[in-house]
Motif scaffolding. Structure first.
Motif, PDB file in Angstrom:
ATOM      1  N   ARG A  34      18.851   7.200 -23.519  1.00  0.00           N
ATOM      2  CA  ARG A  34      19.464   7.131 -21.918  1.00  0.00           C
ATOM      3  C   ARG A  34      19.104   7.951 -20.859  1.00  0.00           C
ATOM      4  O   ARG A  34      19.844   8.870 -21.266  1.00  0.00           O
ATOM      5  CB  ARG A  34      20.340   6.175 -21.753  1.00  0.00           C
ATOM      6  N   ASP A  36      19.674   7.329 -17.465  1.00  0.00           N
ATOM      7  CA  ASP A  36      20.733   7.235 -16.120  1.00  0.00           C
ATOM      8  C   ASP A  36      22.465   7.620 -16.768  1.00  0.00           C
ATOM      9  O   ASP A  36      22.933   6.745 -15.674  1.00  0.00           O
ATOM     10  CB  ASP A  36      19.970   5.450 -16.136  1.00  0.00           C
ATOM     11  N   GLN A 100      28.761   5.131 -12.289  1.00  0.00           N
ATOM     12  CA  GLN A 100      27.696   5.830 -13.660  1.00  0.00           C
ATOM     13  C   GLN A 100      28.342   5.548 -14.854  1.00  0.00           C
ATOM     14  O   GLN A 100      29.648   5.019 -15.343  1.00  0.00           O
ATOM     15  CB  GLN A 100      27.779   7.494 -13.694  1.00  0.00           C
TER      16      GLN A 100
END
Length: 275
Positions: A34, A36, A100
């Motif tokens: 990932r 992100d 996040q």
């Protein structure tokens, strides 16, 4: 108008296995791909690299733009440890508050003698509703047994997995009760452990493994040869104890039914262990 509440992120304890990138699970790999999510990883001092990060890099995985080391010092000073655990948890908490997801990279398995346990515990103290997920991984002693082609357990064997720091007296007592001992972090007591194993006639049934699965893995069958030598913190001893006096249930014997005439109708006796 009511303000939109930003969803908080999730903290993942991503187990990487003990050193061989091929032992990273598919779940762990998918998270690490990932872009992100933030990578975090433990370091023992600001002058040393992260072993967990090294495993991921050797796998060919690249850190996302945002990644950060968290200091987990090697010390028995409880006050110093608590201070650094709190700082790490506060750092992660701030990232999660921004929505996040945070990946904490862990060598071995995140639930076994891992820094992640301290991070998760303190984070929950700060943020009881924090979302935390642990991605299971391969332990160093499982990888070591596979490399040695040595069973960790068979049938009704008992196993003890302990840090050697418990002391020689404690390890000797465990030899009375367990068929296999996995002694973790043996560096400080290695010579004393060798003396104990020699006295108990177990050197021939012991193996030493350092940095299991890594490019610098070291496997030593002649454990006595390690006397006086320096070993890495990430090292262990596997000790099989074939001479242990067993109780009523002997190796290879089956439980009898209540009348004492035959095997018990117990499904656990019919299946092989997959632990």
């Amino acid at each position: 108008m009511s303000e939109t509440v930003q969803a908080k992120g999730t903290l993942y304890g991503v187990s990487l296995g003990p050193g061989d990138p091929g032992l990273i699970t598919r779940r762990g790999w998918a998270l690490l791909e990932r872009r992100d999510a933030v990578w975090t990883y433990p370091v023992r001092s600001l002058r040393k690299d992260s072993y967990a990060l090294d495993i991921a890099l050797r796998a060919g995985l690249q850190p996302p733009e945002q990644h950060q080391s968290l200091l987990f010092p090697m010390t028995h000073d409880a006050e110093k440890l608590a201070r650094h655990w709190l700082k790490a948890a506060e750092t992660v908490r701030a990232m999660l508050a921004q929505g996040q997801d945070v990946l904490f990279l862990v060598e071995g398995d995140a639930s076994t003698y891992a820094s992640f346990g301290y991070l998760a515990r303190v984070l929950r103290e700060l943020e009881p509703e924090a979302r935390i997920e642990i991605v299971a991984g391969v332990n160093s002693f499982n990888a070591a047994c596979a490399q040695l082609q040595m069973p960790l357990s068979e049938q009704d064997d008992t196993i003890a997995i302990v840090p050697a720091a418990y002391g020689i007296a404690a390890v000797e007592r465990m030899l009375e009760d367990f068929d296999t001992l996995v002694l973790m972090k043996v560096k400080p007591l290695l010579d004393d452990l060798i003396d104990l194993l020699e006295r108990r006639g177990l050197l021939a049934h012991s193996r030493f493994v350092e940095k299991a699965g890594s490019p610098v893995e070291r496997v030593v069958h002649d454990v006595a040869s390690l006397r006086g030598s320096k070993v890495n913190y990430l090292s262990l001893l596997l000790v099989r104890n074939p001479g242990r006096v067993r109780g009523e249930l002997q190796r290879g014997c089956r439980k009898k039914d209540a009348a004492g005439t035959g095997p018990a109708d117990d499904v656990n006796e019919q299946e092989e262990s997959d632990v």
